[in-house]
Design a protein around this motif. Sequence first.
Motif, PDB file in Angstrom:
ATOM      1  N   ALA A   1      47.855  44.343  34.524  1.00  0.00           N
ATOM      2  CA  ALA A   1      47.170  45.177  35.514  1.00  0.00           C
ATOM      3  C   ALA A   1      47.798  44.948  36.888  1.00  0.00           C
ATOM      4  O   ALA A   1      47.979  43.805  37.317  1.00  0.00           O
ATOM      5  CB  ALA A   1      45.681  44.832  35.553  1.00  0.00           C
ATOM      6  N   GLU A   2      48.115  46.051  37.550  1.00  0.00           N
ATOM      7  CA  GLU A   2      48.722  45.982  38.880  1.00  0.00           C
ATOM      8  C   GLU A   2      47.814  46.678  39.885  1.00  0.00           C
ATOM      9  O   GLU A   2      47.531  47.867  39.775  1.00  0.00           O
ATOM     10  CB  GLU A   2      50.093  46.646  38.878  1.00  0.00           C
ATOM     11  N   TRP A   3      47.320  45.902  40.842  1.00  0.00           N
ATOM     12  CA  TRP A   3      46.474  46.428  41.900  1.00  0.00           C
ATOM     13  C   TRP A   3      47.178  46.291  43.248  1.00  0.00           C
ATOM     14  O   TRP A   3      48.108  45.493  43.389  1.00  0.00           O
ATOM     15  CB  TRP A   3      45.157  45.652  41.977  1.00  0.00           C
ATOM     16  N   ASP A   4      46.685  47.043  44.241  1.00  0.00           N
ATOM     17  CA  ASP A   4      47.099  46.807  45.628  1.00  0.00           C
ATOM     18  C   ASP A   4      46.327  45.588  46.121  1.00  0.00           C
ATOM     19  O   ASP A   4      45.092  45.590  46.133  1.00  0.00           O
ATOM     20  CB  ASP A   4      46.791  48.025  46.495  1.00  0.00           C
ATOM     21  N   LEU A   5      47.047  44.553  46.536  1.00  0.00           N
ATOM     22  CA  LEU A   5      46.417  43.283  46.881  1.00  0.00           C
ATOM     23  C   LEU A   5      46.712  42.904  48.325  1.00  0.00           C
ATOM     24  O   LEU A   5      47.684  43.355  48.931  1.00  0.00           O
ATOM     25  CB  LEU A   5      46.922  42.171  45.950  1.00  0.00           C
ATOM     26  N   GLU A   6      45.857  42.054  48.851  1.00  0.00           N
ATOM     27  CA  GLU A   6      46.079  41.458  50.164  1.00  0.00           C
ATOM     28  C   GLU A   6      45.511  40.053  50.150  1.00  0.00           C
ATOM     29  O   GLU A   6      44.564  39.752  49.409  1.00  0.00           O
ATOM     30  CB  GLU A   6      45.421  42.294  51.276  1.00  0.00           C
ATOM     31  N   THR A   7      46.087  39.180  50.945  1.00  0.00           N
ATOM     32  CA  THR A   7      45.626  37.793  51.036  1.00  0.00           C
ATOM     33  C   THR A   7      44.998  37.574  52.397  1.00  0.00           C
ATOM     34  O   THR A   7      45.623  37.809  53.435  1.00  0.00           O
ATOM     35  CB  THR A   7      46.798  36.807  50.841  1.00  0.00           C
TER      36      THR A   7
ATOM     37  N   THR B   1      43.422  35.819  47.263  1.00  0.00           N
ATOM     38  CA  THR B   1      43.954  37.150  46.975  1.00  0.00           C
ATOM     39  C   THR B   1      42.822  38.078  46.551  1.00  0.00           C
ATOM     40  O   THR B   1      42.067  37.768  45.628  1.00  0.00           O
ATOM     41  CB  THR B   1      45.017  37.083  45.862  1.00  0.00           C
ATOM     42  N   ARG B   2      42.716  39.212  47.248  1.00  0.00           N
ATOM     43  CA  ARG B   2      41.692  40.208  46.923  1.00  0.00           C
ATOM     44  C   ARG B   2      42.326  41.588  46.889  1.00  0.00           C
ATOM     45  O   ARG B   2      43.470  41.770  47.291  1.00  0.00           O
ATOM     46  CB  ARG B   2      40.570  40.192  47.969  1.00  0.00           C
ATOM     47  N   PHE B   3      41.569  42.554  46.406  1.00  0.00           N
ATOM     48  CA  PHE B   3      42.049  43.921  46.416  1.00  0.00           C
ATOM     49  C   PHE B   3      42.145  44.441  47.840  1.00  0.00           C
ATOM     50  O   PHE B   3      41.323  44.105  48.692  1.00  0.00           O
ATOM     51  CB  PHE B   3      41.116  44.834  45.622  1.00  0.00           C
TER      52      PHE B   3
ATOM     53  N   ASP C   1      37.804  45.916  23.902  1.00  0.00           N
ATOM     54  CA  ASP C   1      36.491  45.929  24.547  1.00  0.00           C
ATOM     55  C   ASP C   1      36.425  44.852  25.623  1.00  0.00           C
ATOM     56  O   ASP C   1      35.904  45.064  26.724  1.00  0.00           O
ATOM     57  CB  ASP C   1      35.407  45.712  23.496  1.00  0.00           C
ATOM     58  N   GLU C   2      36.984  43.676  25.342  1.00  0.00           N
ATOM     59  CA  GLU C   2      37.030  42.596  26.338  1.00  0.00           C
ATOM     60  C   GLU C   2      37.933  42.983  27.515  1.00  0.00           C
ATOM     61  O   GLU C   2      37.647  42.645  28.661  1.00  0.00           O
ATOM     62  CB  GLU C   2      37.534  41.310  25.692  1.00  0.00           C
ATOM     63  N   LEU C   3      39.023  43.693  27.227  1.00  0.00           N
ATOM     64  CA  LEU C   3      39.913  44.162  28.290  1.00  0.00           C
ATOM     65  C   LEU C   3      39.165  45.080  29.262  1.00  0.00           C
ATOM     66  O   LEU C   3      39.284  44.922  30.490  1.00  0.00           O
ATOM     67  CB  LEU C   3      41.100  44.913  27.680  1.00  0.00           C
TER      68      LEU C   3
ATOM     69  N   CYS D   1      36.745  42.625  37.434  1.00  0.00           N
ATOM     70  CA  CYS D   1      37.683  42.484  38.550  1.00  0.00           C
ATOM     71  C   CYS D   1      37.364  43.505  39.641  1.00  0.00           C
ATOM     72  O   CYS D   1      37.392  43.181  40.839  1.00  0.00           O
ATOM     73  CB  CYS D   1      39.120  42.663  38.070  1.00  0.00           C
ATOM     74  N   LEU D   2      37.064  44.737  39.251  1.00  0.00           N
ATOM     75  CA  LEU D   2      36.746  45.780  40.229  1.00  0.00           C
ATOM     76  C   LEU D   2      35.442  45.471  40.950  1.00  0.00           C
ATOM     77  O   LEU D   2      35.316  45.687  42.160  1.00  0.00           O
ATOM     78  CB  LEU D   2      36.666  47.145  39.539  1.00  0.00           C
ATOM     79  N   ASN D   3      34.455  44.960  40.224  1.00  0.00           N
ATOM     80  CA  ASN D   3      33.175  44.618  40.849  1.00  0.00           C
ATOM     81  C   ASN D   3      33.338  43.484  41.857  1.00  0.00           C
ATOM     82  O   ASN D   3      32.715  43.498  42.932  1.00  0.00           O
ATOM     83  CB  ASN D   3      32.153  44.221  39.784  1.00  0.00           C
ATOM     84  N   ARG D   4      34.161  42.494  41.523  1.00  0.00           N
ATOM     85  CA  ARG D   4      34.394  41.375  42.422  1.00  0.00           C
ATOM     86  C   ARG D   4      35.424  41.718  43.485  1.00  0.00           C
ATOM     87  O   ARG D   4      35.587  40.977  44.457  1.00  0.00           O
ATOM     88  CB  ARG D   4      34.885  40.146  41.658  1.00  0.00           C
TER      89      ARG D   4
END
Length: 332
Positions: free
Chosen positions: A159-165, A171-173, A314-316, A323-326
């Motif tokens: 999974a590749e997201w736009d991230l920032e530190t 590291t968060r979205f 299903d676990e994926l 991850c999106l919720n957090r």
Amino acid sequence: MVRLLHSPASSDPFAGMNLREQLRHILPDILPDDPEEAIKGTELIRLVRLRLGDDYSDATLRYHFSILSYDSTSPIAKVDQGQGYYQRLSKPAQAHGTGRLLFGGEIEGDSVQSRFQRLLAIYERLCLLRSHYPFRLNGRASTPLDERGLWDIPDLVTAEWDLETGADEVTRFDSGMLDLRRHLGGPEVGLSGVQLKMGLTLDNYTAQFFQALSATRWTLQSELVIAEPLNDEALVDALRSLGNQFGVGISTLGINGSQLDELPTASDLRTMSAAEFEIVQGKLRIQKITVAAPRQRIDWQSLSALKKKHEAVDELVRWLSECLNRRQPEWK
């Protein structure tokens, strides 16, 4: 009359053979097994002439070397990204019983599993270095690890997201980019399906390639990653052609079976510090053969069906939602 017919055959072991058959007969005695010791064309011509004489021109011999190097049944292979020829060794994809023939030697089933586990762990760590978060499907939940892979789900998904530190170095979205992607109708996450193989040959590469394509067709990108180095020019050319035609990214890590056996366990590889993993990286010789072509969208219908069929998928889906919720990625 009879003496004239039989006399040449008794003195010439190659009587009645064409040049291609003669080369198949003598090349195994001439060519080195190790691609690192490949013989250049000029030297190979000289050695062949010692056996066959001067009946054939240099151009004719070079032509036959080239033609035979693209025949999976022939003893000669040409090195990729270099000059020279070496002996192509037959390496069947599977042996009878619980063991498999990999890297030219028979190993027990447990050793196959250990090698494949190490390969998975190494690739996961490489993904994290690129800020791609891996989620392993093969061997997850109640499904036993299958080093041969499945035809409907890949070994792992990244999974590749736009991230920032932030200032706290966590590291968060990147919320701004995430919202922009959502408003523009684009995927909030880039999902790549990755199929791992210990090694490929000219005899099995087609089946292995299309298995990888089938298993990853519902993701945004398809990747085929091979552990061992690919030295055979004919094999690399064939894979490059398929990869470009179907948009599959193909790469090799350049590590063989005995090197994998010498590494720490898969669990230790996953928990290594960055400095410790650098030592492992030093053993890799990564080669990029083709670059994956992104698809327009995830095949949600297929993903929904796979979610019902495979507990790991299903676990994926739950992992992606968490991850999106957090609003923060996690390696599980």
